[in-house]
Design a protein around this motif. Structure first.
Motif, PDB file in Angstrom:
ATOM      1  N   LYS A 165       0.944  -1.203   0.064  1.00  0.00           N
ATOM      2  CA  LYS A 165      -0.098   0.068   0.058  1.00  0.00           C
ATOM      3  C   LYS A 165       0.796   1.182  -0.025  1.00  0.00           C
ATOM      4  CE  LYS A 165      -4.490  -1.697   0.593  1.00  0.00           C
ATOM      5  NZ  LYS A 165      -4.097  -2.570  -0.426  1.00  0.00           N
ATOM      6  N   THR A 166       2.167   1.106   0.360  1.00  0.00           N
ATOM      7  CA  THR A 166       2.849   2.414   0.536  1.00  0.00           C
ATOM      8  C   THR A 166       4.155   2.454  -0.549  1.00  0.00           C
ATOM      9  OG1 THR A 166       4.166   1.378   2.091  1.00  0.00           O
ATOM     10  CG2 THR A 166       2.302   2.688   3.043  1.00  0.00           C
ATOM     11  N   THR A 167       3.761   3.209  -1.672  1.00  0.00           N
ATOM     12  CA  THR A 167       4.587   3.334  -2.624  1.00  0.00           C
ATOM     13  C   THR A 167       4.949   4.766  -2.998  1.00  0.00           C
ATOM     14  OG1 THR A 167       3.901   1.445  -3.444  1.00  0.00           O
ATOM     15  CG2 THR A 167       5.017   2.814  -5.084  1.00  0.00           C
ATOM     16  N   VAL A 168       5.964   5.108  -3.026  1.00  0.00           N
ATOM     17  CA  VAL A 168       6.450   6.778  -3.433  1.00  0.00           C
ATOM     18  C   VAL A 168       6.837   6.519  -4.992  1.00  0.00           C
ATOM     19  CG1 VAL A 168       7.914   8.739  -3.095  1.00  0.00           C
ATOM     20  CG2 VAL A 168       7.103   7.487  -1.053  1.00  0.00           C
ATOM     21  N   GLN A 169       6.228   7.375  -5.719  1.00  0.00           N
ATOM     22  CA  GLN A 169       6.557   7.269  -7.177  1.00  0.00           C
ATOM     23  C   GLN A 169       7.688   8.664  -7.479  1.00  0.00           C
ATOM     24  OE1 GLN A 169       5.522   9.447 -10.090  1.00  0.00           O
ATOM     25  NE2 GLN A 169       7.066   8.320 -11.134  1.00  0.00           N
ATOM     26  N   TYR A 170       8.965   8.189  -8.054  1.00  0.00           N
ATOM     27  CA  TYR A 170       9.742   9.370  -8.434  1.00  0.00           C
ATOM     28  C   TYR A 170       9.731   9.130  -9.916  1.00  0.00           C
ATOM     29  CZ  TYR A 170      11.255   9.202  -3.401  1.00  0.00           C
ATOM     30  OH  TYR A 170      11.346   9.312  -2.244  1.00  0.00           O
ATOM     31  N   GLY A 171       9.957  10.389 -10.675  1.00  0.00           N
ATOM     32  CA  GLY A 171      10.088  10.687 -12.053  1.00  0.00           C
ATOM     33  C   GLY A 171      10.710  11.885 -12.509  1.00  0.00           C
ATOM     34  N   ALA A 172      10.973  11.568 -13.948  1.00  0.00           N
ATOM     35  CA  ALA A 172      11.370  12.744 -14.634  1.00  0.00           C
ATOM     36  C   ALA A 172      11.194  12.498 -16.177  1.00  0.00           C
ATOM     37  CB  ALA A 172      13.010  13.070 -14.210  1.00  0.00           C
ATOM     38  N   HIS A 173      10.845  13.617 -16.839  1.00  0.00           N
ATOM     39  CA  HIS A 173      10.817  13.087 -18.206  1.00  0.00           C
ATOM     40  C   HIS A 173      12.226  13.209 -18.998  1.00  0.00           C
ATOM     41  CE1 HIS A 173      11.179  17.179 -20.436  1.00  0.00           C
ATOM     42  NE2 HIS A 173      10.757  17.468 -19.227  1.00  0.00           N
ATOM     43  N   TYR A 174      12.424  12.169 -19.742  1.00  0.00           N
ATOM     44  CA  TYR A 174      13.555  12.105 -20.387  1.00  0.00           C
ATOM     45  C   TYR A 174      13.429  12.550 -21.941  1.00  0.00           C
ATOM     46  CZ  TYR A 174      12.248   7.750 -22.943  1.00  0.00           C
ATOM     47  OH  TYR A 174      11.464   6.786 -23.502  1.00  0.00           O
ATOM     48  N   ASP A 175      12.405  12.998 -22.345  1.00  0.00           N
ATOM     49  CA  ASP A 175      12.138  13.530 -23.822  1.00  0.00           C
ATOM     50  C   ASP A 175      12.493  15.026 -23.986  1.00  0.00           C
ATOM     51  OD1 ASP A 175       9.692  13.880 -22.342  1.00  0.00           O
ATOM     52  OD2 ASP A 175       9.198  15.025 -24.205  1.00  0.00           O
ATOM     53  N   HIS A 176      12.845  15.340 -25.234  1.00  0.00           N
ATOM     54  CA  HIS A 176      12.954  16.816 -25.167  1.00  0.00           C
ATOM     55  C   HIS A 176      12.039  17.075 -26.690  1.00  0.00           C
ATOM     56  CE1 HIS A 176      13.914  20.836 -24.090  1.00  0.00           C
ATOM     57  NE2 HIS A 176      14.870  21.196 -24.930  1.00  0.00           N
ATOM     58  N   VAL A 177      12.697  18.040 -27.246  1.00  0.00           N
ATOM     59  CA  VAL A 177      11.972  18.700 -28.432  1.00  0.00           C
ATOM     60  C   VAL A 177      12.599  18.402 -29.772  1.00  0.00           C
ATOM     61  CG1 VAL A 177      10.759  20.409 -27.102  1.00  0.00           C
ATOM     62  CG2 VAL A 177      12.643  20.964 -28.382  1.00  0.00           C
ATOM     63  N   GLY A 178      13.614  17.689 -29.860  1.00  0.00           N
ATOM     64  CA  GLY A 178      14.336  17.041 -30.907  1.00  0.00           C
ATOM     65  C   GLY A 178      14.766  18.457 -31.774  1.00  0.00           C
ATOM     66  N   TYR A 179      14.531  18.593 -33.031  1.00  0.00           N
ATOM     67  CA  TYR A 179      14.938  19.560 -33.890  1.00  0.00           C
ATOM     68  C   TYR A 179      14.025  21.028 -33.565  1.00  0.00           C
ATOM     69  CZ  TYR A 179      18.057  16.378 -36.359  1.00  0.00           C
ATOM     70  OH  TYR A 179      18.876  15.560 -36.524  1.00  0.00           O
ATOM     71  N   GLY A 180      13.052  20.697 -32.689  1.00  0.00           N
ATOM     72  CA  GLY A 180      12.187  21.840 -32.661  1.00  0.00           C
ATOM     73  C   GLY A 180      11.170  22.142 -33.795  1.00  0.00           C
ATOM     74  N   THR A 181       9.856  22.548 -33.287  1.00  0.00           N
ATOM     75  CA  THR A 181       8.905  22.962 -34.069  1.00  0.00           C
ATOM     76  C   THR A 181       8.394  24.390 -33.795  1.00  0.00           C
ATOM     77  OG1 THR A 181       7.098  22.075 -32.761  1.00  0.00           O
ATOM     78  CG2 THR A 181       7.861  20.413 -34.245  1.00  0.00           C
ATOM     79  N   LYS A 182       7.603  24.733 -34.516  1.00  0.00           N
ATOM     80  CA  LYS A 182       7.098  26.159 -34.141  1.00  0.00           C
ATOM     81  C   LYS A 182       6.503  26.139 -32.812  1.00  0.00           C
ATOM     82  CE  LYS A 182       5.886  28.751 -38.278  1.00  0.00           C
ATOM     83  NZ  LYS A 182       5.105  28.912 -39.405  1.00  0.00           N
ATOM     84  N   LYS A 183       5.782  25.058 -32.471  1.00  0.00           N
ATOM     85  CA  LYS A 183       4.941  24.803 -31.050  1.00  0.00           C
ATOM     86  C   LYS A 183       5.937  24.655 -29.890  1.00  0.00           C
ATOM     87  CE  LYS A 183       0.808  22.809 -30.238  1.00  0.00           C
ATOM     88  NZ  LYS A 183      -0.074  21.717 -30.411  1.00  0.00           N
ATOM     89  N   THR A 184       7.241  23.933 -30.249  1.00  0.00           N
ATOM     90  CA  THR A 184       8.011  23.520 -29.235  1.00  0.00           C
ATOM     91  C   THR A 184       9.108  24.244 -28.965  1.00  0.00           C
ATOM     92  OG1 THR A 184       9.235  21.893 -30.438  1.00  0.00           O
ATOM     93  CG2 THR A 184       7.130  21.132 -29.401  1.00  0.00           C
ATOM     94  N   SER A 185       9.574  24.918 -29.902  1.00  0.00           N
ATOM     95  CA  SER A 185      10.996  25.676 -29.940  1.00  0.00           C
ATOM     96  C   SER A 185      10.939  27.256 -29.707  1.00  0.00           C
ATOM     97  CB  SER A 185      11.807  25.479 -31.024  1.00  0.00           C
ATOM     98  OG  SER A 185      13.100  26.029 -30.929  1.00  0.00           O
ATOM     99  N   LEU A 186      11.468  27.703 -28.828  1.00  0.00           N
ATOM    100  CA  LEU A 186      11.530  29.237 -28.699  1.00  0.00           C
ATOM    101  C   LEU A 186      12.710  29.718 -29.463  1.00  0.00           C
ATOM    102  CD1 LEU A 186      10.731  29.277 -24.842  1.00  0.00           C
ATOM    103  CD2 LEU A 186       9.332  30.001 -26.814  1.00  0.00           C
ATOM    104  N   GLY A 187      13.591  28.688 -29.995  1.00  0.00           N
ATOM    105  CA  GLY A 187      14.710  29.063 -30.645  1.00  0.00           C
ATOM    106  C   GLY A 187      14.930  29.094 -32.104  1.00  0.00           C
ATOM    107  N   GLU A 188      15.896  28.569 -32.726  1.00  0.00           N
ATOM    108  CA  GLU A 188      16.110  28.256 -34.198  1.00  0.00           C
ATOM    109  C   GLU A 188      15.553  26.785 -34.411  1.00  0.00           C
ATOM    110  OE1 GLU A 188      19.321  28.227 -37.911  1.00  0.00           O
ATOM    111  OE2 GLU A 188      19.956  29.301 -35.907  1.00  0.00           O
ATOM    112  N   ILE A 189      14.637  26.663 -35.213  1.00  0.00           N
ATOM    113  CA  ILE A 189      14.094  25.426 -35.538  1.00  0.00           C
ATOM    114  C   ILE A 189      15.125  24.576 -36.618  1.00  0.00           C
ATOM    115  CG2 ILE A 189      12.414  24.061 -36.684  1.00  0.00           C
ATOM    116  CD1 ILE A 189      10.561  26.535 -35.573  1.00  0.00           C
ATOM    117  N   GLY A 190      15.242  23.189 -36.322  1.00  0.00           N
ATOM    118  CA  GLY A 190      16.234  22.484 -37.251  1.00  0.00           C
ATOM    119  C   GLY A 190      17.572  22.184 -36.629  1.00  0.00           C
TER     120      GLY A 190
END
Ligand code: ZN
Length: 395
Positions: free
Chosen positions: A11-36
């Protein structure tokens, strides 16, 4: 990853996590810098992923009493897809998860703060976090508002208390420049060492952190209204109010208890409260300064619904906790933690160095009640202070 606890209790479980993905080459939606260009995401979120791997190493060497579930999330950047899928179609009974801890971007501490998101979503979390920080003294910023900005939110939507640790956005965020050579490794190391102590404290904590209903509606203003005693004042007078979205200068009355028996000039639902004790409602510092008036002769100015005529009424004063010259109110998310609303000059609290705006936190190793302690403060180090996010000890 699953690390079974030595207690062998499902009954007692602590979940630890982090996301390991990022935005790749970026798209208009995901990048605030230079796409590509490749976006490496060193801070977002190789930093958090590394912290979780370090935590795994720790629990491998020091087996936990309670179960530890480790998940590294994918597709966070596309809208928390991994974590949402996990809670929507669980491979593991969600009710066995007592807390979810998310680490997202911890590589930019430098001389800033470690943001703690969600500390008031589980009752009692606040003091566990602060205690785990005693040996590390990382300046903390306990955020009032919980937002759908990373994987912890997926758990909150299922009423599982959840936290995120985060060192803040910066000008390399979601840009190709988020590279390893820009990280603050010393800061990240401090944070990981804190996280290991925090994880140990969670493992030794014997009661679950009950999900706090209403915590998803919190914001900075609501927390400050609680701390300044305004929520208490309105409550004493049977009035419930919430901010008009986008208009912090008005609190709108949402409910009045026993409205039939109130005086004729009393506000009703829909009225906008503009000042308390002549202080504008958006002047939080002014409201904190007017605390004495809440105890003596509070007043409220409001604009009734469908009217432009301001009205002022006298309110019933609040009754609140006063010990050793300090007025205190317990934290919304932790009944053992107290916020200092006012300190009387020349009182014993003032002589101890306690000031208005401080947070008093009991040391867990001593199992102290802050109120008992303040009435008879011995030994002094049974309670410590957080002031602007920094820890202070009594001499
Ligand atoms: Zn992220």
């Amino acid at each position: 990853g699953w690390i079974p606890g030595t207690k062998q209790n499902d009954k007692t479980t602590v979940q630890y996590g982090a996301h390991y993905d990022h935005v790749g080459y970026g798209t208009k939606k995901t990048s605030l810098g230079e796409i590509g260009l490749i976006h490496n995401g060193a801070d977002d979120n190789a930093s958090g992923t590394s912290a979780i791997l370090e935590l795994c190493r720790h629990f491998h060497k020091h087996p936990p009493r309670n179960n530890v579930l480790v998940v590294l999330w994918d597709a966070e950047e596309l809208g928390l897809l991994g974590s949402k899928h996990f809670v929507g179609d669980p491979v593991f009974p969600l009710e066995n998860i007592s807390l979810a801890v998310n680490v997202d971007m911890i590589g930019q501490l430098t001389d800033g703060t470690l943001e703690v998101h969600g500390s008031r979503t589980g009752m009692g979390l606040r003091s566990v976090i602060a205690n785990a920080n005693l040996d590390h003294r990382i300046p903390m910023e306990y955020k009032g508002k919980v937002v759908r900005n990373s994987d912890h939110y997926a758990f909150l939507e299922h009423k599982i208390p959840a936290l995120m640790f985060h060192t803040g956005l910066h000008d390399r965020y979601h840009r190709p420049a988020d590279d390893p050579d820009t990280l603050d490794y010393k800061g990240a190391t401090r944070i990981v060492q804190f996280l290991l102590d925090f994880a140990t404290a969670l493992d030794n904590h014997n009661s679950p952190f009950e999900f706090r209903d209403g915590s998803l509606q919190d914001d900075r203003a609501a927390i400050r209204l609680h701390e300044t005693g305004i929520t208490d004042l309105l409550d004493t007078n049977g009035i419930t109010a919430s901010y008009v979205p986008g208009k912090p200068s008005h609190l709108r009355v949402t409910n009045v208890k026993n409205s039939a028996s109130r005086p004729r000039n009393w506000p009703t639902s829909g009225a906008k409260i503009s000042t308390i004790c002549n202080i504008p409602i958006d002047d939080i510092n002014g409201l904190a300064g007017a605390f004495q008036s809440l105890l003596d002769s509070p007043s409220l100015t409001f604009i009734p619904k469908r009217s432009a005529m301001r009205k002022t009424i006298k309110l019933q004063p609040i009754e609140n906790i006063q010990i050793a010259g300090a007025h205190l109110i317990s934290d919304l998310g932790d009944p053992r933690v107290f916020y200092v609303q006012q300190v009387r000059k020349d009182s014993s609290s003032a002589r101890m160095g306690i000031s208005q705006g401080d947070t008093l936190i009991p040391r867990h190793t001593r199992n102290t009640d802050v109120l008992d302690w303040l009435a008879r403060p011995k030994p002094r180090n049974a309670v410590f202070v957080e002031r602007n996010g920094s820890i202070l000890l009594f001499k």
